[in-house]
Design a protein around this motif. Structure first.
Motif: not given
Length: 453
Positions: A37, A53, A64, A66
């Motif tokens: 992250e 990612w 994640l 995010l």
């Protein structure tokens, strides 16, 4: 040198090294999710951070903490200049063009090499069609029959078996149906049943026990060179392999080359080793399935790939060992009282991710030989055989079957009619002059042609 940080090493690996999805997943599992992250947050619009990612969430199946990526230019997951890629799927969350050959459940990789680029450029499918197009339908049908039998026989011989003719023919018919049904669990079970025939001692379908290839020591303890996937992982792995095939076979101009698809599916199958017996033969049958399904192979014909593999058996085994042997260090196992093996650790990922470049090169070379040598040679032989039979029967009236035998006897005996054959009825009725004439006919017709077994 890369910076001595996780970001530095990941960045260097994705830019400069051959991608290894198994290793990448192991790295992601070994570090805190917060570390990934932080990489993304530091450069949220960067191509590198978005690829990291994407690979993290694809390979681990974990999300994640995010928000979705900002609206920036999408980047490919794999560089199409370096890898053969699949039909792109846009990942909105990462702003990444997912061009992998598979999914996080199972994903092969094939690197672009000079050899593969050269083989693809030859356009072997068109060569095969051109060879057939110059040949009469009757000869093509007979050539197809001979090539099918040769492939079936070779596929069993690779396993050290010499089955009776009826079993060869039954398996040959199954191979000839390749590509007519979707590749799924039902189709694999159907093919396995045809292969096994008698299922009283060998269960049909995905196995429920371990499996290994190798030898046994003097105490009958297993000494495995290769161990297949754990039985509890087989269903999920095979489902993922079938889904991989579905992803690659969608008709589109950006499709993966059919031979490359055949390589990743057939070799992925044999690495999983989902059956108690018959994995090798079904693995080779899947090559025919993909090539037929993708219409690479002319309708009604198969290329005798198994025959070439048998001729190159050391190269074939080396291609298999090149993948499986290094994995044995990561498989913990114990011998069972039954003489089988039991895997003690989670090994599913060892069969999910594999670099299939070497296997693809090997298979493509085998296909090339069948198209450029075996197919034309078989057609040429049949044309000459027909010509010789017409000449023989014009000279001496006899049944077709006897004329065929005469040709075989003379060709197998270096152009001379073998005495032991001439002494048998009805050929014993031939005069010396007639025998000499038959030898001249066969030798003249086949003059300059390569020897056909």
């Amino acid at each position: 040198m890369p910076e001595e940080t996780l970001e530095g090493h990941l960045n260097f690996a994705l830019r400069h090294e051959n991608i290894d999805l198994l290793l990448l997943k192991r790295v992601f599992e070994a570090v805190p999710s917060q570390a990934i992250e932080d990489i993304v947050k530091a450069t949220p619009t960067g191509a590198f951070s978005r690829r990291v990612w994407f690979f993290y969430e694809t390979l681990t199946g974990k999300m994640l903490a995010l928000d979705d990526a900002q609206s920036v230019t999408a980047v490919p997951a794999l560089d199409p200049k370096l890898y053969f890629t699949g039909k792109e799927k846009f990942s909105q969350r990462h702003r990444v063009r997912d061009n992998l050959l598979g999914t996080g459940a199972l994903c092969p990789v094939i690197r672009r090499t000079e050899k593969l680029e050269r083989l693809i450029a030859v356009d072997l499918a068109s060569k095969a069609q051109a060879t057939i197009g110059k040949t009469g339908g009757h000869v093509v049908a007979r050539a197809a029959s001979f090539l099918l039998l040769a492939d079936s026989r070779a596929s069993f011989e690779i396993e050290g078996e010499r089955p009776p003719v009826n079993r060869l023919e039954r398996w040959g018919r199954a191979v000839l149906e390749a590509g007519k049904r979707p590749l799924n669990q039902t189709e694999i079970y159907r093919l396995h049943r045809i292969l096994i025939g008698d299922d009283r001692l060998t269960p049909v379908g995905y196995r429920e026990e371990g499996v290994f290839l190798g030898e046994r020591d003097h105490q009958n303890e297993p000494v495995p060179e290769f161990i297949g996937a754990r039985p509890e992982d087989v269903f999920d792995l095979m489902t993922a392999l079938n889904e991989c095939n579905n992803r690659l076979r969608i008709s589109d101009r950006d499709d993966v080359d059919p031979v490359l698809q055949a390589a990743v599916i057939a070799f992925g199958f044999v690495y999983i080793h989902p059956l108690a017996d018959g994995n090798g033969r079904l693995h080779r049958c899947l090559i025919h399935h993909v090539l037929a399904e993708r219409k690479f192979t002319p309708a009604g014909m198969i290329f005798p790939v198994s025959s070439v593999m048998l001729d190159r058996i050391d190269d074939y085994r080396e291609a298999l060992r090149g993948h499986s042997a290094p994995l044995m260090d990561y498989i913990k196992w114990r011998a069972l009282p039954s003489g089988n093996v039991e895997v003690l650790n989670d090994t599913a990922d060892l069969y999910r991710f594999y670099d299939c470049t070497t296997e693809a090169e090997f298979l493509y070379e085998c296909v090339q030989k069948t198209i450029e040598e075996n197919l034309p040679r078989e057609i040429e032989y049949l044309k000459r055989q027909d010509e010789a039979m017409r000449a023989i029967m014009n000279a001496i009236e006899m049944p077709d079957s006897l004329a065929q035998q005469v040709i075989i006897f003379i060709r197998q005996n270096d152009g001379k009619f073998p005495k032991r054959r001439r002494d048998r009825e009805p050929l014993s009725k031939l005069t010396e002059e007639e025998v000499a004439m038959l030898e001249d006919i066969v030798n003249d017709v086949f003059s300059g042609s390569c020897h056909i077994n």
